[in-house]
Design a protein around this motif. Sequence first.
Motif, PDB file in Angstrom:
ATOM      1  N   THR A  89       0.847  -1.195   0.000  1.00 25.83           N
ATOM      2  CA  THR A  89       0.000   0.000   0.000  1.00 25.83           C
ATOM      3  C   THR A  89       0.881   1.242   0.000  1.00 25.83           C
ATOM      4  O   THR A  89       1.887   1.316   0.699  1.00 25.83           O
ATOM      5  CB  THR A  89      -0.939   0.027   1.218  1.00 25.83           C
ATOM      6  OG1 THR A  89      -0.168  -0.020   2.420  1.00 25.83           O
ATOM      7  CG2 THR A  89      -1.908  -1.137   1.188  1.00 25.83           C
ATOM      8  N   TYR A 112     -10.330   2.276   2.596  1.00 25.22           N
ATOM      9  CA  TYR A 112      -9.276   1.260   2.648  1.00 25.22           C
ATOM     10  C   TYR A 112      -9.821  -0.098   2.207  1.00 25.22           C
ATOM     11  O   TYR A 112      -9.216  -0.778   1.362  1.00 25.22           O
ATOM     12  CB  TYR A 112      -8.727   1.177   4.064  1.00 25.22           C
ATOM     13  CG  TYR A 112      -7.778   0.020   4.293  1.00 25.22           C
ATOM     14  CD1 TYR A 112      -6.449   0.094   3.884  1.00 25.22           C
ATOM     15  CD2 TYR A 112      -8.217  -1.157   4.902  1.00 25.22           C
ATOM     16  CE1 TYR A 112      -5.577  -0.969   4.073  1.00 25.22           C
ATOM     17  CE2 TYR A 112      -7.353  -2.224   5.093  1.00 25.22           C
ATOM     18  CZ  TYR A 112      -6.041  -2.128   4.684  1.00 25.22           C
ATOM     19  OH  TYR A 112      -5.199  -3.182   4.862  1.00 25.22           O
ATOM     20  N   GLU A 146     -12.470  -0.772   0.452  1.00 27.10           N
ATOM     21  CA  GLU A 146     -12.885  -0.743  -0.950  1.00 27.10           C
ATOM     22  C   GLU A 146     -11.699  -0.957  -1.885  1.00 27.10           C
ATOM     23  O   GLU A 146     -11.765  -1.754  -2.836  1.00 27.10           O
ATOM     24  CB  GLU A 146     -13.553   0.602  -1.260  1.00 27.10           C
ATOM     25  CG  GLU A 146     -13.965   0.756  -2.721  1.00 27.10           C
ATOM     26  CD  GLU A 146     -14.484   2.153  -3.023  1.00 27.10           C
ATOM     27  OE1 GLU A 146     -14.618   2.470  -4.230  1.00 27.10           O
ATOM     28  OE2 GLU A 146     -14.720   2.932  -2.077  1.00 27.10           O
ATOM     29  N   LYS A 147     -10.591  -0.262  -1.607  1.00 32.93           N
ATOM     30  CA  LYS A 147      -9.393  -0.395  -2.437  1.00 32.93           C
ATOM     31  C   LYS A 147      -8.796  -1.798  -2.332  1.00 32.93           C
ATOM     32  O   LYS A 147      -8.347  -2.384  -3.326  1.00 32.93           O
ATOM     33  CB  LYS A 147      -8.352   0.646  -2.010  1.00 32.93           C
ATOM     34  CG  LYS A 147      -8.744   2.081  -2.286  1.00 32.93           C
ATOM     35  CD  LYS A 147      -8.673   2.414  -3.762  1.00 32.93           C
ATOM     36  CE  LYS A 147      -8.904   3.881  -4.018  1.00 32.93           C
ATOM     37  NZ  LYS A 147      -8.833   4.218  -5.461  1.00 32.93           N
ATOM     38  N   LEU A 152      -3.512   4.584  -1.868  1.00 31.21           N
ATOM     39  CA  LEU A 152      -4.503   5.068  -0.910  1.00 31.21           C
ATOM     40  C   LEU A 152      -4.333   6.560  -0.698  1.00 31.21           C
ATOM     41  O   LEU A 152      -3.211   7.076  -0.751  1.00 31.21           O
ATOM     42  CB  LEU A 152      -4.344   4.349   0.435  1.00 31.21           C
ATOM     43  CG  LEU A 152      -4.534   2.837   0.455  1.00 31.21           C
ATOM     44  CD1 LEU A 152      -4.165   2.286   1.834  1.00 31.21           C
ATOM     45  CD2 LEU A 152      -5.970   2.469   0.111  1.00 31.21           C
ATOM     46  N   GLU A 201     -10.895  -4.342  -4.263  1.00 31.26           N
ATOM     47  CA  GLU A 201     -10.666  -4.227  -5.700  1.00 31.26           C
ATOM     48  C   GLU A 201      -9.423  -4.998  -6.134  1.00 31.26           C
ATOM     49  O   GLU A 201      -9.449  -5.765  -7.108  1.00 31.26           O
ATOM     50  CB  GLU A 201     -10.533  -2.745  -6.051  1.00 31.26           C
ATOM     51  CG  GLU A 201     -10.266  -2.449  -7.510  1.00 31.26           C
ATOM     52  CD  GLU A 201     -10.048  -0.965  -7.741  1.00 31.26           C
ATOM     53  OE1 GLU A 201      -9.158  -0.621  -8.549  1.00 31.26           O
ATOM     54  OE2 GLU A 201     -10.745  -0.140  -7.108  1.00 31.26           O
ATOM     55  N   LYS A 202      -8.324  -4.819  -5.399  1.00 30.03           N
ATOM     56  CA  LYS A 202      -7.069  -5.488  -5.753  1.00 30.03           C
ATOM     57  C   LYS A 202      -7.116  -6.987  -5.474  1.00 30.03           C
ATOM     58  O   LYS A 202      -6.673  -7.804  -6.283  1.00 30.03           O
ATOM     59  CB  LYS A 202      -5.902  -4.868  -4.989  1.00 30.03           C
ATOM     60  CG  LYS A 202      -5.440  -3.527  -5.508  1.00 30.03           C
ATOM     61  CD  LYS A 202      -4.831  -3.647  -6.898  1.00 30.03           C
ATOM     62  CE  LYS A 202      -4.286  -2.290  -7.343  1.00 30.03           C
ATOM     63  NZ  LYS A 202      -3.823  -2.310  -8.743  1.00 30.03           N
ATOM     64  N   ILE A 242      -1.082  -0.673  -4.159  1.00 28.72           N
ATOM     65  CA  ILE A 242      -2.446  -0.248  -3.836  1.00 28.72           C
ATOM     66  C   ILE A 242      -2.342   1.196  -3.375  1.00 28.72           C
ATOM     67  O   ILE A 242      -1.809   1.477  -2.303  1.00 28.72           O
ATOM     68  CB  ILE A 242      -3.076  -1.130  -2.749  1.00 28.72           C
ATOM     69  CG1 ILE A 242      -3.134  -2.583  -3.210  1.00 28.72           C
ATOM     70  CG2 ILE A 242      -4.472  -0.628  -2.397  1.00 28.72           C
ATOM     71  CD1 ILE A 242      -3.682  -3.538  -2.179  1.00 28.72           C
TER      72      ILE A 242
END
Length: 238
Positions: free
Chosen positions: A37, A80, A82-83, A71, A86-87, A69
């Motif tokens: 991240t 956090y 949601e991201k 942020l 997605e990944k 990722i």
Amino acid sequence: MNKIKTYFNWSTGKDSALALHHLLQNSNYTVDELVTTVNSHYNRVSMHGLRKELLIAQTQAIGISSTLIELPEMPSMAIYEEKMLEKVSRLKNNGFTHTAFGDIFLEDLRTYREKQLGRLGLKAIFPIWKHNTKDLLNEFLDLGFKTIIVCANSKYFTKDFVGTIIDKNFIDNLPEGVDPCGENGEFHTFCFDGPIFKKPISFSIGEKVYREYSNPKTDNDSVCKSDKYGIWYCDLIP
């Protein structure tokens, strides 16, 4: 026998490096991606404050594909998650079934990770879980790893602490109550050499800066809890 396709949650520090080393020695797993991240506002690794250029140099020296990722600064838990969703969904669609972490003994964090990943059908593994942290640090050094302190909580440390390379005398000089691996967030590191790297990562030491942050609030917080906490950072320049 088919190996278990795994991605590793890479923080750039010593615990990640040692946990990845352990996992790479396990013939049951294949580590095909490193996931980190990054604070998109500063282009630096979350928590550690490390420049993205050094993260890229590090993963290239390891020789495993990497994913970032991105942020925002101080993201909400909703953003956090949601991201991450997605990944992680993309990784699952690419055939990953397991993911690994360098966590050692934070039970709440492990439970949270397992719960979130379990919803997607992924299994979390923890190669150095419950190992004695003093023993882990000695093992890390004995294997030939090298790491430098990039940030530290001002509750325990002064400006002089950041920018120092960890050696065998490190444990004996820690303040009382500080974990040898900094597992409670007392300090974070950048690992720049060791058996998982094809070559050392070059850098120079830059400016040391102090920053204050607001403590997250919960309904159970008492009014006497400090509103702020301070972190010393040491900038490393590629």
